[in-house]
Structure formats: structure tokens, C-alpha cells
Design a protein around this motif. Structure first.
Motif, PDB file in Angstrom:
ATOM      1  N   ASP A  26       0.642  -1.867   0.065  1.00 50.65           N
ATOM      2  CA  ASP A  26       0.067  -0.045   0.278  1.00 50.65           C
ATOM      3  C   ASP A  26       0.766   1.200   0.087  1.00 50.65           C
ATOM      4  OD1 ASP A  26      -2.537   0.734   0.232  1.00 50.65           O
ATOM      5  OD2 ASP A  26      -2.849   1.493   1.935  1.00 50.65           O
ATOM      6  N   PHE A  27       1.875   0.810   0.707  1.00 50.25           N
ATOM      7  CA  PHE A  27       2.229   2.175   0.328  1.00 50.25           C
ATOM      8  C   PHE A  27       3.294   2.513  -0.647  1.00 50.25           C
ATOM      9  CE2 PHE A  27       6.948   4.143   1.698  1.00 50.25           C
ATOM     10  CZ  PHE A  27       6.646   5.255   2.584  1.00 50.25           C
ATOM     11  N   VAL A  28       4.219   1.638  -0.815  1.00 52.55           N
ATOM     12  CA  VAL A  28       4.538   1.546  -2.190  1.00 52.55           C
ATOM     13  C   VAL A  28       3.659   2.302  -3.470  1.00 52.55           C
ATOM     14  CG1 VAL A  28       5.643   0.781  -3.897  1.00 52.55           C
ATOM     15  CG2 VAL A  28       6.434   0.336  -1.871  1.00 52.55           C
ATOM     16  N   ALA A  29       2.810   1.738  -3.774  1.00 51.78           N
ATOM     17  CA  ALA A  29       1.065   1.509  -3.899  1.00 51.78           C
ATOM     18  C   ALA A  29       0.366   3.425  -4.337  1.00 51.78           C
ATOM     19  CB  ALA A  29      -0.184   1.321  -4.239  1.00 51.78           C
ATOM     20  N   GLY A  30       1.177   3.527  -2.767  1.00 59.16           N
ATOM     21  CA  GLY A  30       1.131   5.233  -2.634  1.00 59.16           C
ATOM     22  C   GLY A  30       1.993   6.393  -3.276  1.00 59.16           C
ATOM     23  N   LEU A  31       3.240   5.744  -3.442  1.00 57.47           N
ATOM     24  CA  LEU A  31       5.250   5.987  -4.058  1.00 57.47           C
ATOM     25  C   LEU A  31       4.624   6.100  -5.572  1.00 57.47           C
ATOM     26  CD1 LEU A  31       7.551   4.901  -2.044  1.00 57.47           C
ATOM     27  CD2 LEU A  31       6.490   7.067  -1.519  1.00 57.47           C
ATOM     28  N   ILE A  32       3.827   5.383  -5.935  1.00 62.73           N
ATOM     29  CA  ILE A  32       3.327   5.484  -7.173  1.00 62.73           C
ATOM     30  C   ILE A  32       2.688   6.609  -8.031  1.00 62.73           C
ATOM     31  CG2 ILE A  32       2.992   4.015  -9.197  1.00 62.73           C
ATOM     32  CD1 ILE A  32       4.030   1.045  -7.935  1.00 62.73           C
ATOM     33  N   GLY A  33       1.130   5.984  -6.893  1.00 67.04           N
ATOM     34  CA  GLY A  33       0.291   7.030  -7.847  1.00 67.04           C
ATOM     35  C   GLY A  33       0.837   8.560  -7.437  1.00 67.04           C
ATOM     36  N   GLU A  34       1.834   9.279  -6.370  1.00 68.52           N
ATOM     37  CA  GLU A  34       2.384  10.445  -6.449  1.00 68.52           C
ATOM     38  C   GLU A  34       3.188  10.522  -7.368  1.00 68.52           C
ATOM     39  OE1 GLU A  34       4.324  11.464  -2.841  1.00 68.52           O
ATOM     40  OE2 GLU A  34       2.958  10.365  -1.593  1.00 68.52           O
ATOM     41  N   ALA A  35       3.858   9.432  -7.637  1.00 72.44           N
ATOM     42  CA  ALA A  35       4.897   9.974  -9.162  1.00 72.44           C
ATOM     43  C   ALA A  35       4.698   9.394 -10.953  1.00 72.44           C
ATOM     44  CB  ALA A  35       6.410   8.770  -8.935  1.00 72.44           C
ATOM     45  N   ILE A  36       3.606   8.809 -10.599  1.00 71.89           N
ATOM     46  CA  ILE A  36       3.115   8.120 -11.903  1.00 71.89           C
ATOM     47  C   ILE A  36       1.773   8.557 -12.259  1.00 71.89           C
ATOM     48  CG2 ILE A  36       3.638   6.384 -13.821  1.00 71.89           C
ATOM     49  CD1 ILE A  36       5.791   5.492 -11.907  1.00 71.89           C
ATOM     50  N   GLY A  37       1.343   8.342 -11.223  1.00 70.45           N
ATOM     51  CA  GLY A  37       0.017   8.683 -11.402  1.00 70.45           C
ATOM     52  C   GLY A  37      -1.237   7.048 -11.223  1.00 70.45           C
ATOM     53  N   SER A  38      -1.761   6.540 -11.210  1.00 66.83           N
ATOM     54  CA  SER A  38      -2.249   5.891 -10.797  1.00 66.83           C
ATOM     55  C   SER A  38      -4.147   5.380 -10.182  1.00 66.83           C
ATOM     56  CB  SER A  38      -1.855   4.403 -10.122  1.00 66.83           C
ATOM     57  OG  SER A  38      -2.466   2.547 -10.748  1.00 66.83           O
ATOM     58  N   LYS A  39      -5.048   4.683 -10.933  1.00 69.56           N
ATOM     59  CA  LYS A  39      -6.606   5.140 -10.574  1.00 69.56           C
ATOM     60  C   LYS A  39      -6.125   3.573  -9.347  1.00 69.56           C
ATOM     61  CE  LYS A  39      -9.325   7.492 -13.443  1.00 69.56           C
ATOM     62  NZ  LYS A  39     -10.338   7.647 -14.387  1.00 69.56           N
ATOM     63  N   GLN A  59      -5.826  -2.390  -5.041  1.00 71.15           N
ATOM     64  CA  GLN A  59      -6.671  -1.923  -4.276  1.00 71.15           C
ATOM     65  C   GLN A  59      -7.839  -2.162  -4.424  1.00 71.15           C
ATOM     66  OE1 GLN A  59      -4.930   1.946  -6.431  1.00 71.15           O
ATOM     67  NE2 GLN A  59      -3.512   2.089  -3.819  1.00 71.15           N
ATOM     68  N   ASN A  60      -8.490  -3.128  -5.548  1.00 75.11           N
ATOM     69  CA  ASN A  60      -9.757  -2.991  -5.274  1.00 75.11           C
ATOM     70  C   ASN A  60      -9.910  -3.947  -5.198  1.00 75.11           C
ATOM     71  OD1 ASN A  60     -12.593  -3.165  -6.434  1.00 75.11           O
ATOM     72  ND2 ASN A  60     -12.467  -1.591  -7.253  1.00 75.11           N
ATOM     73  N   ALA A  61     -10.237  -5.026  -4.085  1.00 73.96           N
ATOM     74  CA  ALA A  61     -10.517  -6.721  -4.239  1.00 73.96           C
ATOM     75  C   ALA A  61     -11.710  -6.854  -4.634  1.00 73.96           C
ATOM     76  CB  ALA A  61     -10.852  -6.676  -2.641  1.00 73.96           C
ATOM     77  N   GLU A  62     -13.457  -5.784  -4.907  1.00 77.03           N
ATOM     78  CA  GLU A  62     -13.807  -6.508  -5.535  1.00 77.03           C
ATOM     79  C   GLU A  62     -13.760  -6.820  -6.816  1.00 77.03           C
ATOM     80  OE1 GLU A  62     -18.130  -4.400  -6.108  1.00 77.03           O
ATOM     81  OE2 GLU A  62     -17.304  -4.321  -3.829  1.00 77.03           O
ATOM     82  N   ILE A 106     -11.751  -3.807 -17.031  1.00 76.14           N
ATOM     83  CA  ILE A 106     -10.920  -2.737 -16.558  1.00 76.14           C
ATOM     84  C   ILE A 106     -11.615  -1.250 -17.344  1.00 76.14           C
ATOM     85  CG2 ILE A 106      -9.119  -1.385 -17.764  1.00 76.14           C
ATOM     86  CD1 ILE A 106      -7.537  -4.504 -18.084  1.00 76.14           C
ATOM     87  N   GLY A 107     -12.643  -1.391 -18.481  1.00 75.12           N
ATOM     88  CA  GLY A 107     -13.371  -0.306 -18.883  1.00 75.12           C
ATOM     89  C   GLY A 107     -14.824   0.654 -18.381  1.00 75.12           C
ATOM     90  N   SER A 108     -14.847  -0.672 -18.073  1.00 73.85           N
ATOM     91  CA  SER A 108     -15.921  -0.751 -16.614  1.00 73.85           C
ATOM     92  C   SER A 108     -15.801   0.144 -15.604  1.00 73.85           C
ATOM     93  CB  SER A 108     -17.116  -2.177 -15.480  1.00 73.85           C
ATOM     94  OG  SER A 108     -16.872  -2.425 -14.855  1.00 73.85           O
ATOM     95  N   LEU A 109     -14.299  -0.007 -14.911  1.00 77.06           N
ATOM     96  CA  LEU A 109     -13.842   0.626 -13.742  1.00 77.06           C
ATOM     97  C   LEU A 109     -13.281   2.387 -14.432  1.00 77.06           C
ATOM     98  CD1 LEU A 109     -11.878  -2.048 -12.250  1.00 77.06           C
ATOM     99  CD2 LEU A 109     -13.972  -1.391 -11.142  1.00 77.06           C
TER     100      LEU A 109
END
Length: 168
Positions: A26-39, A59-62, A106-109
């Protein structure tokens, strides 16, 4: 993203903790989100000899549950990410549909762009951080920041694999 050096103390504190590795991912996903971006960010671990992969983090278990194995496909994604150890990108839903059976999900998200970041250790691709965003998002300019997060991403996988072997 603040300078990567500023994140090491907090990251290493997470790595040193006993227990599940989800907080590290989760920490690294946050870094990736800050540096590169990810929905939406997920992480997969590859078992190349067995020809399979499984999700370690989501980040989306459903939509994308952790666990379970599925076969590694034989397509451009495999050639680019696993064999050539390069970042795989697809910048439209049509391009995603070529290599991913779940393109409609993927598209529905609300996502139409993919970047998969290979995790390479000892010459082997052991996994990938998988990023989803809007169409056309993962441009060369955005991906130029990938090297900033790769030390964190790689150590996260090492912690996860070691943790599994240690019964974490």
C-alpha cells in the motif's frame, strides 16, 4: 512526489515489521500514485516454471481479489514484460483488449490505459506492479519517473517472498 530519499525511513520501518505485507504494498502504491499516477494499482507474482501468476496486492478487492492462480498467457504482454523485462503499456481500451481477457472489467472501472512495471531480481522477472488509468495516460514523460519507485517496488517483492517463506 517528495524526493525518494525522504521515504526510506518510513518504508524500511514497514519492511522491518512482522505481519502481513499489505501495508508495504500500500505504501509503494501510494508512491507510484504520487510519482506516476494510478487510478487502480495491483501487484502480481509470477511462477514462471509453473506458467502461472497470482495477485499479491490490490486496491480494489471487489474487482481484483488477492490470491488464486491463473495461467500466464502467451502474448505481447508476456513478451514485453516477462521475457524482455520492459514496461508494458496499452493506452486505449482497444489496445488492452488485444492482450487482456478482462478488458471489459477494466473499462467498467473507468480505466483505459495500462502500465505494468516489471520487477526483476537476479535476472528473472518475478512480478509486476500493474497500473490502470484513463485513456492515453501512461506517456513516456510520466513513465520517465518509474526509476524513482523501482527500488521501493523491488524491495516490496523481496519482503513479500521472504515473508511467505517465513510464514508471514
Amino acid at each position: 512526489m517528495a524526493g525518494p530519499d525522504q521515504h526510506w525511513p518510513a518504508f524500511l520501518a514497514l519492511v522491518r515489521q512482522a505481519g502481513p505485507t499489505e501495508p508495504i504494498f500500500d505504501f509503494v502504491a501510494g508512491l507510484i500514485g504520487e510519482a506516476i499516477g494510478s487510478k487502480l494499482t495491483t501487484a502480481t507474482l509470477f511462477d514462471i516454471p509453473a506458467g502461472r501468476l497470482r495477485r499479491l496486492f490490490t486496491q480494489n478487492a471487489e474487482a481484483y481479489a488477492v490470491g488464486g492462480f491463473k495461467p500466464i498467457p502467451d502474448n505481447k504482454w508476456t513478451e514485453t514484460l516477462i521475457r524482455r523485462q520492459k514496461i508494458y503499456t496499452a493506452l486505449s481500451l482497444e489496445a488492452i483488449a488485444v492482450d487482456f481477457a478482462d478488458w471489459q472489467l477494466i473499462g467498467s472501472l473507468g480505466c483505459e490505459s495500462i502500465a505494468n512495471l516489471p520487477i526483476v531480481v537476479g535476472g528473472q522477472t518475478i512480478g509486476a506492479f500493474n497500473l490502470l488509468h484513463e485513456a492515453g495516460y501512461y506517456t513516456p514523460e510520466r513513465l520517465a519517473r518509474v526509476p524513482e519507485v523501482m527500488p521501493f517496488a523491488t524491495m516490496t517483492y523481496l519482503a513479500a517472498v521472504f515473508g511467505e517463506r517465513a510464514g508471514r
